[in-house]
Structure formats: C-alpha cells, structure tokens
Design an enzyme around this catalytic site. Structure first.
Site, PDB file in Angstrom:
ATOM      1  N   ASP A 183       0.841  -1.212   0.000  1.00  0.00           N
ATOM      2  CA  ASP A 183       0.000   0.000   0.000  1.00  0.00           C
ATOM      3  C   ASP A 183       0.873   1.258   0.000  1.00  0.00           C
ATOM      4  OD1 ASP A 183      -1.788   2.047   0.587  1.00  0.00           O
ATOM      5  OD2 ASP A 183      -2.488   1.199   2.489  1.00  0.00           O
ATOM      6  N   HIS A 223      -4.185   4.599   6.380  1.00  0.00           N
ATOM      7  CA  HIS A 223      -3.052   4.080   5.604  1.00  0.00           C
ATOM      8  C   HIS A 223      -1.718   4.329   6.299  1.00  0.00           C
ATOM      9  CE1 HIS A 223      -5.477   3.156   2.043  1.00  0.00           C
ATOM     10  NE2 HIS A 223      -6.190   4.208   2.377  1.00  0.00           N
TER      11      HIS A 223
END
Lengths: 554, 554
Positions: B190, B364
């Site tokens: 990610d 995130h």
C-alpha cells in the site's frame, strides 16, 4: 449623518472584490475583481460582480480605488470601467497591471488612470481617501483609510505583516497606530486566513528554501508560481544569478508580469544577459537553466501542464530535472495539480511541493497578525471582509477574544448595507447585487435557465426527434416521415440499434394517440413525444437526455 | 516457472483495485473495486476496471479474494461477479458487505460466497492463499500471502500499523516476520501515504478527541464520517453512552453499515435503547442527542449536506449545535465540503474539522510503518501498489533508503505484467486493461466520443437548425420552410433575437449556395450549414455550440 458600506463582492466568498462606500452624494468604490467559476457554472469563463447599483448612481461615483493587482481585485475592471467611466486610483505597479488588463478588452481613457502614493490623501467628494502600505504577495499593495464626516473607516485590503519584505517597503503600522489614537470608526479586515493560528511567515524564508533546492539540483530547474508574485520571482532570479543559471520566462501571464514589473522598476535583473529567450534554451546546458513558468494550479492550458504532458512546443521535462511548485493549490484545483505532479514523476523528474519545505508562504494574515491590526487601529466596529462565511466567523471569534461584542462584528452579506453613524452600526436593506457570468463575448446573457440546460446536456446528452406530418388544416393528419432520431452525448449509437428502434416506436405511438384526438395542438404533441421518450429512456437506461421534438408539416 | 502479476486497477491511481495473479493454469484475483469519476467524465456514475482479460480466462480463475469492504475494493463486484461466476473469499464482515452490495444489482449465488479466516490457508489451484490480519479504517481487513511453486508473494492490502486497535485485532506482524524468515519473493505494498513521514496515529486517539468535543457540546451533536468506519462509529457511540446522549443514525449507507455491522457482531451497542429512530428525535432534548450521519465529503445528496441547506426532512441544524466532520476531504471534494461548512456557520452552528484537533486519522501506513513491513517480510522485490505515480515513486524511495536497488522496485502500470521467477523480475507485455464507465444501467456504452460530445454540450449548448426543402429528385430544389432554430444551453434566446435572425440568414445563404450546385448531397449540405453557423456564432459570441442541422424534404 450616515455612512453606507455595501459589499458588492468579496463577502461570503473569496473573489470578485468590490466594496462601495456611500456618504450622501459621494460614492467611493474599492476594487473590481473577478472570481473563477465553480464547476457547476458550465462553460462560464469568469464571474464578475453585478454593478447595477453603481450604474444607476454613476454621477455620484468619485473614483475606483484599487488595493493591489491580483485578479480577484482588478480582473473585473475591463468590464466595469467602460460602464462607469470614472477615475481609477492605485499605486504605480497596480495601475500598470490594470492598464495592461483593460487594454486587452478595448482600453480606457488615459486621463482616468491616476497613480497615487501611500500617505498622500486624495479628496473624492466628501471622502478623504488615503492609501497606506501593506505587505502582500504582490508589490505595491495598499489598504485605504476613508475619512468622511461620519468618521474614519479603514479597509486593510489583502495583507500579511511581513517584517522583512523583499522590496523593503514595510507595512505602515505606525500610520495605523496614529489613526487608532485619533479614533477609528470601523475596520474592514482581510479574513482569508482567520482560521489559522499564529503568523504567516515572511516571503524571505521562501528565498532561502529556493536557494537550497536550486543548489541541490543537477538538471534543469523548472519553477512554477503565480505570475503576479514578483517578489518570489525576484528571489528565484537572485538565486539563479548566484548559482550561475540563466533564467527563461515561459507562459503568457508570467511573461507579461515580468515585463511590466521590470519596466516599472519592480523587478531587478542583476545581469542584463541573464534572461534567455525560450527559443534559445537548447543552446544552454540543463544545469545552467532556470525556467520560470505558469501552471502552479495544474490549469489545463498552462505552460507547466503542457510541459508535463509533453505538449509544450519549446520546453520539455527530462529525467533528473527538478520541478518546484511554489504555490498552494487553490481549493478545487487539488486534483488538477495532482495530475501534473504524477506526469512529472512518470517522466522521472524530482518534484518539490510545499509539503516538502517552505517553497511557498501565504500572502494573508493569520490570527496574530489580525489581532495586531485590530489592537493598533482600535476600531469601534469590526467588519470581516474578504472571506467565506467560515472565515468571517473566524474573524468574529478573534474580535471576541479581544473583548468585542458580537453585535460590533457583523457577518456581512453581498449587497446588504452596513449603515454606520458615529454612534452605532446597523444592517440595512439589500440592494441589487450578485454574480454576472462572462461567457465568451457575452456578459450576463447566460443565466440559470441556460446553465440548467447545460447541466442536463452534460450528464446525458441530447436526443432530437424529427417527425414530418401531413400538411393542411383539417383532421386527420398522419405521419409521413420519421420519427427519426439524432442523438449526441447520450449513448454510442452504433451499438444502440434496439434502443433507438424502441424509441421510434414509442414516439410513433405517442404521436398517433394525439392525431386521433378531435383536434390537437403542436405544443401538446411535442409534450407528448417528450414525455413518452423521457419515460422510455429512463426505463431502459436510467438516463435523462434532453429531448427536443421537431415537428414539420410536410 | 513464472508468476505473472497483472494490476487491472489500483496502480497509477487510487481506486478500482483489482490484482491478478497467474501461475500456469491458475488465476487468483484480489479485490474488485470502483473509482469515482473525475469531473471530466460527465454524467458517468462509476468507473470499474476493464476485465476483458479475465473474461477470456474464466476457467482458470480459482476465486476472487477480497481484502476489505471499502468501495474501492468491493464496489466493482456487482458488475464483475456475474460475468465471471467464481467463488468470492473474504472475512465475515467483508462478505456481509459484498453480499449487501451485490444484492442491489441482482444478487449472486449463495454457494459462491466463502467466509475465510485469517491464518487458515485456502488452496486455489496452484496457489495456497492465506489471509493475515491488518489494521485499517474498517474492521476485518486482511492482506494475503500467495504461495505458488515460484515462491511467496505478499500483498498488504490497505493497512496501517495500529498497535491499539479498537476491536483488539492487531495486525499480524508475527506472521509477516515468520514468512520473512522463510523467504518472501515479492511484497506488494500500500503506497497511499508513502509521501508522509512518521507513523499514522491510532484510531484510538480519535475516540479521546471525540469524547472531549462531545463533553463540551451544549446543543445537538451531529457527526459525519465515512459509513464504513465502524470503529469510529463505535467510539462515537461509546462516548455518547458515557455522556448520556441517545444516538440517531441518518443516511442510507450509514444505516446499512450500522445494521450489517451490528448483526454480524462488529458493532456493540452498550444499551439496547440507545438508538433512536430519526422520526422520534423531536421527542428528545437537543442536549441529549448525537446524530451520526453521512456527507463528510459534502456530497450534494448526502444527509449532512441536506441538513446544512435546510433540505433534510427530519433533521435540522440549529444555532448552537456542534457539527463534527470526522473525515479528511478526498482530493477533489474540498470545495463541496467547504460549502457545507459555510452553510453550517451561516446557521450559527459550531463546526469541528480535522484542522481543529484529531477528529480523524488516516487508515493508511506512513513511511515508518511501510519500513517496518518491508523489514519484517524482507522481500526480494518490492512492488508499490495502491497509489498514483507520486505515491509509487515515494514508496520506491523508501525502499531505496532501506538498501533496495531501483530495479528491484518497479513502478507498475495498468495492465502491464510483472513477471517473476525465483531469480528475477521483469516487466512483461501489456494486456487489455483500462476503465469501463457505468452510466445509469449502461456499462461501457459511453466512451470517448459520447464524452467529447457531452463536454461540448456542457460548455456551449446545442443549436438545432431545421430546414424543409422541396421534394422530388430533379434540380432545382428550394427552401420551403425554415431555417428555424432551436437552442438549449447556448444563450438566453429571448434576448438574442438579432443573433438568431443573423444565424437564419447565414444558414439560408449556405443552403442556397449548395442548391445552386449542379447536384448536391445531403451530407455536404449539412456540413455547409454546420460550418457557416459555427463560424458565425464564434464571431459573434466566442462560443462553439454543437450544431445539428436537420434537413427534411417537404
């Protein structure tokens, strides 16, 4: 004895600043800006203030005083000036920029441009208007004091308190203090950054950061910033000089501002040969070049955007180049600028944005600077200006933190009078005010109906239904041609045969039902076709194209 | 012995994630998301990945494994699943959310939904697929390990490293370490926050801030957040319980998620009677209410937006209410959310945004978390995923700071194969890939031509020119009706008489020139009318409406 302050632009919004000050038969106007259209203003180029109120009172207007040369303060003047025909007062650079801008749309009599100097009052009807220096992201910015029999009102214009301005022209805090001692009735204050605590940093810190990035760069340096930020450009040029890079200016507005600022003495070139023409840049090694350019907002046709997508005729971005985006995205532009950044990374350039270090500072005052100005001027009333409601409310809170009461700090609205006497302030009636849309050469010919149609067209396109009917007055009529269907922006027609055949059948049925009536009317027939197809397309596609029935007697 | 990794979505972009893993006759797919359309995709509702590559290889697909229940990972499944008819594997909550979503567009066989548990591998053809827990802004999120004869590849999915997750389910760092010891071929990581230094804060800090704001509030509290952020909602509910406020859930997606999460045991209601129906909120004092709602992005039809503009049927915002926007604007939404904030201030509400305190944290991983995962898994190759180019490049830089070489870290592109053997990694050929537009019921029937037409229509509208010509095959023909002009979205017709008369004259001249030719063709006649009017309107208005000539034989 009443002073009216009427914001015709710049309150409840950021953009198209225009403030009206009215005392008996004297009107003084400050600024005449534009706003860039929101996404839903489809096809609109610019938004300017509605000046109907001023047009009806032309004779009273003693002049338009301009605070500084940014678009949101001068961009409306090419449209406004020819309709008012009044003198324009501003400092030298600002007049230069206004003049250039007005020229593009037909010009304005030279005799009506009046250069003024900070500290030298101008009599404008019953008003004594005096400009005072402020620091901002463009040189030669001023605020105004308007002294009328009611008392003194001060408008800061756009400002920050920069103690170390690049051009050495400090904000005239002493003057504000002096007026504060004498007594100030009202202060209209820039609210743009009123939500931000602390102080905005000096423009000078950017110069230091730029020099550091420049020193580290190996390939070309491409720096994008607002064209009007002459001090930023000056600092970039100075750093380039020090590091022995030539400077190439690219982009229409950047070239224009650099030319005007240089001619008027606001931009200093340390060496005469340090500017190179864009046509010559291939004669220089990449490591010896700084390209100053537009496009810091990702605008689709700006120079940097074209360079990033390989569509600029003269400048390309190469792997190893350093691109500095010396700006902050104006709200709404984040995605566009993000796209440019991605393109640049794709090429293999280094990209430097505000997040990576101080390559940009704001031009507007934060909370502590606003407090300073309020404390110096000690106004009776405080009027948040130049901001959206959130910013106005934030400025009100600052005022309250300094001991003002809520009723001393009005949240003004477009076109609503603030009526001030030496004793009190009241909200008055609303005058004609709002937005006028500029679309191509048209000013004000696009309104809500046209925009609503554009919106529908943009979403689902248009379907034209053409039907030929027999001629003659008597019933019965019959279809002799069509219904035929033309569509644009609706669906890819070649693959939609069934859909279109179905639409034709539906239209035929709707027409025949009408034709069977004892008498029928064109309007009703059109409405019937419209309704039938609208329902049909919704059922089949969940879309609502604009349906235009065309009936002809054949 | 080759493993192919093909990103069909989610690389070079944020959104519509879809990763394909192919080893000989086995294909495993991870996720099937949507992306929300950019502004220039006029009228488009959703963007989904082009899955032509998968449709042609249906038989090889062993299953779609889903990482978590966010739209950009599951939103495409209602379109994708019916075309592939393969099993879907995910954790319990994710399956629940996928099932609800697929139901809305026709459903999917129950037997193909497979709930999996982290730590229990599933054999999918030649792949042994094992989910491992990650922490993210939705419960039950996982990453996947795919073990094939080539070696082990790990995809993190969306993650952050939250050491104190609300549900107590920590990220399985031990498992990553274990695989790291055994040897990992490649890590897909990610990249969303790879530009941000440091670590993302734990969701738990938001709970504390919310409680503080709640305690300070006097009127109603209205809190807007992403519907799927069940932990955020849990913390708001817990704080409301503590402060004796009832909770009212408003907004379709918020109601749906709360229902699903509660049914499946992911949301805990500390008291059975603490939820109140929106119809009953007037039975409670404002100071006893918390409204949980949608609209944190300023979406025009979301509940908070309607409340802010006075258009919500059941909930209004009153002066003194506290509105907490517990989210960060998705790029492109800044202006919309700003508008909502202004409306709220106008009403006199207190507005709390992320800028005023920690009412939101990202889901995130920032740079230090990414480093941790790389260090634990020690992959041979590092593949930045889930990000635009800027984020991919930022992740590459992180890898380089840990000693990886550039060639070990590819910047992948949509549809381009990454081919991995136990020894090396190469970029392979490009397969069919891209975006498919969903517009109403249509999937893929709107392409570049339709969009280009919509763009033109949106800017300057449409002008239909209707002309009746004499019937019969022989020359000469003549005009018997028209030219008549219908326009929409072009200009306000009632004030444009001269313009329209001029257009008719121009069209007449163009037609007559054609009619004088020895023979003429319909297509040429149409083109002549088009050109004549196009030039005329440009001259007069600087606009380019779409011109549709309609010719009929009368």
């Amino acid at each position: 004895m009443k002073l009216n302050i009427i914001p015709l632009g710049g309150t409840g919004e950021i953009g198209k600043n225009l403030l009206v000050f009215e005392y008996e038969d004297s009107i003084v106007v400050i600024d005449g800006g534009v706003k860039f259209p929101d996404d839903e203003l489809l096809g609109i180029d610019l938004v300017i203030p509605d000046i109907s109120y001023l047009e009806k009172r032309k004779d009273k207007i003693k002049g338009i005083f301009v605070t500084h040369g940014h678009e949101d303060h001068i961009g409306g003047l090419p449209f406004i000036l020819p309709r008012l025909n009044v003198p324009v007062y501003a400092t030298k650079l600002t007049i230069g920029l206004v003049r250039a801008k007005v020229q593009e749309r037909g010009g304005y009599p030279d005799s009506l441009f009046r250069v003024l100097e900070p500290g030298k009052p101008v009599q404008a009807g019953e008003f004594e208007v005096e400009a005072f220096r402020v620091t901002h992201s463009i040189p030669d910015a001023v605020g105004y004091s308007l002294l009328s029999p009611v008392g003194r009102v001060i408008y800061t214009g756009d400002f920050k308190v920069d103690y170390t301005p690049i051009d050495g022209h400090e904000m005239d805090l002493s003057k504000l203090a002096e007026w504060g001692q004498e007594g100030v009735l009202a202060l209209l204050c820039d609210s743009t950054n009123a939500e931000r605590p602390g102080m905005t940093m000096s423009e000078r810190v950017v110069g230091k950061t730029l020099r550091d990035w420049f020193a580290r760069a190996e390939g070309k340096i491409i720096m994008a910033t607002f064209a009007s930020n002459v001090h930023r450009i000056q600092q970039a040029i100075d750093a380039a000089m020090e590091l022995k890079r030539k400077v190439c200016v690219v982009g229409r507005s950047m070239e224009q501002v650099v030319r005007t600022a240089h001619e008027l003495g606001y931009l200093h070139l340390p060496a005469e040969d340090m500017l190179v023409d864009v046509g010559e840049i291939n004669n220089f090694s990449h490591s010896r070049l700084l390209v100053l350019t537009t496009g810091s907002q990702g605008e689709p046709f700006a120079a940097l955007t074209r360079m990033a997508t390989g569509n600029h005729r003269q400048v390309n971005v190469a792997p190893g180049d350093t691109v500095i985006i010396s700006a902050t995205p104006v709200p709404g532009n984040e995605k566009l600028i993000g796209r440019t950044i991605n393109h640049l990374y794709q090429i293999g350039a280094e990209v430097v944005t505000k997040d990576m270090g101080l390559v940009h500072v704001s031009g507007h005052a934060c909370q502590e600077e606003i407090k300073l100005v309020i404390r110096l001027t000690r106004p009776k009333f405080l009027i948040p200006h130049h901001g959206e409601v959130r910013h106005q409310v934030a400025l009100r809170k600052i005022g309250q933190s300094l001991g003002y009461e809520e009723k001393q700090i009005p949240i003004t609205q477009l076109g609503t009078r603030v009526v001030i006497t030496p004793e009190k302030m009241e909200i008055g009636d609303r005058v004609e005010a709002g937005s006028v849309y500029v679309d191509g050469l048209g000013i004000g010919d696009v309104g809500q109906i046209v925009l609503r149609d554009r919106k529908q067209l943009s979403k689902d396109g248009v379907v034209v239904v053409v039907v030929g009917l027999t001629r003659g007055k008597g019933v019965p009529h019959s279809i002799v041609s069509g219904p035929d269907i033309i569509s644009r922006g609706f669906t890819f027609m070649k693959e939609a045969n069934d859909l279109i055949e179905g639409a034709k059948n539906n239209a035929t049925v709707a027409i025949e039902v009408q034709l069977k009536q004892e008498s029928w009317e064109w309007g009703v027939m059109r409405a019937a076709i419209h309704e039938s197809l609208s329902n049909y397309f919704w059922d089949k596609t969940r879309r609502r194209p604009m349906i235009l029935p065309v009936l002809l007697q054949v």
